[in-house]
Write a protein that holds these residues in place. Structure first.
Motif, PDB file in Angstrom:
ATOM      1  N   GLU A  37       0.653  -1.102  -0.097  1.00  0.00           N
ATOM      2  CA  GLU A  37      -0.042   0.018  -0.153  1.00  0.00           C
ATOM      3  C   GLU A  37       0.719   1.288  -0.001  1.00  0.00           C
ATOM      4  OE1 GLU A  37      -3.842  -0.346   2.488  1.00  0.00           O
ATOM      5  OE2 GLU A  37      -2.168  -1.637   3.494  1.00  0.00           O
ATOM      6  N   ASP A  38       1.900   1.234   0.929  1.00  0.00           N
ATOM      7  CA  ASP A  38       2.806   2.584   0.825  1.00  0.00           C
ATOM      8  C   ASP A  38       3.836   2.657  -0.645  1.00  0.00           C
ATOM      9  OD1 ASP A  38       4.540   0.434   1.279  1.00  0.00           O
ATOM     10  OD2 ASP A  38       5.359   1.107   3.175  1.00  0.00           O
ATOM     11  N   GLY A  39       3.879   1.784  -1.323  1.00  0.00           N
ATOM     12  CA  GLY A  39       4.574   1.812  -2.564  1.00  0.00           C
ATOM     13  C   GLY A  39       5.866   1.101  -2.567  1.00  0.00           C
ATOM     14  N   THR A  40       6.294   0.677  -1.662  1.00  0.00           N
ATOM     15  CA  THR A  40       7.367  -0.305  -1.318  1.00  0.00           C
ATOM     16  C   THR A  40       7.112  -1.669  -2.072  1.00  0.00           C
ATOM     17  OG1 THR A  40       6.821  -1.135   0.902  1.00  0.00           O
ATOM     18  CG2 THR A  40       8.041   0.760   0.701  1.00  0.00           C
ATOM     19  N   THR A  41       8.163  -2.316  -2.484  1.00  0.00           N
ATOM     20  CA  THR A  41       8.161  -3.513  -3.246  1.00  0.00           C
ATOM     21  C   THR A  41       8.969  -4.349  -2.549  1.00  0.00           C
ATOM     22  OG1 THR A  41       7.940  -2.374  -5.454  1.00  0.00           O
ATOM     23  CG2 THR A  41       8.497  -4.680  -5.337  1.00  0.00           C
ATOM     24  N   VAL A  42       8.380  -5.678  -2.456  1.00  0.00           N
ATOM     25  CA  VAL A  42       9.129  -6.839  -1.806  1.00  0.00           C
ATOM     26  C   VAL A  42       8.802  -8.139  -2.766  1.00  0.00           C
ATOM     27  CG1 VAL A  42       8.384  -6.290   0.670  1.00  0.00           C
ATOM     28  CG2 VAL A  42       6.912  -7.698  -0.414  1.00  0.00           C
TER      29      VAL A  42
END
Length: 82
Positions: A37-42
């Motif tokens: 949701e916060d735009g980070t990618t895992v």
């Protein structure tokens, strides 16, 4: 074995398979990249990953089976529906 990779690799361009379980995680054929949701990618390079759908996982978005602790109560029988 449920977590074994298949003998035949998935052809390039073939659709990625996602298995939906009623009261469990989404099982996704890997490798995967997930945008939060916060735009980070895992990402995970495993051949199959379990994505949490209940948000109880301490390793979110990966499922760590935390949902089992809450769903194994006495009132959790066939008549109990979520």
């Amino acid at each position: 074995m449920p977590n074994s990779p298949s003998d035949t690799p998935r052809p390039a361009g073939a659709p990625r398979r996602i298995k939906v379980q009623r009261r469990g995680p989404l099982l996704v054929e890997g490798p995967v990249e997930v945008e939060l949701e916060d735009g980070t990618t895992v990402s995970s390079d495993r051949f199959r990953v379990a994505l949490c759908t209940c948000r109880r996982s301490r390793r979110y978005p990966w499922c760590d089976t935390s949902h089992r602790a809450r769903s194994s109560g006495a009132g959790d029988g066939p008549a109990a529906k979520e």
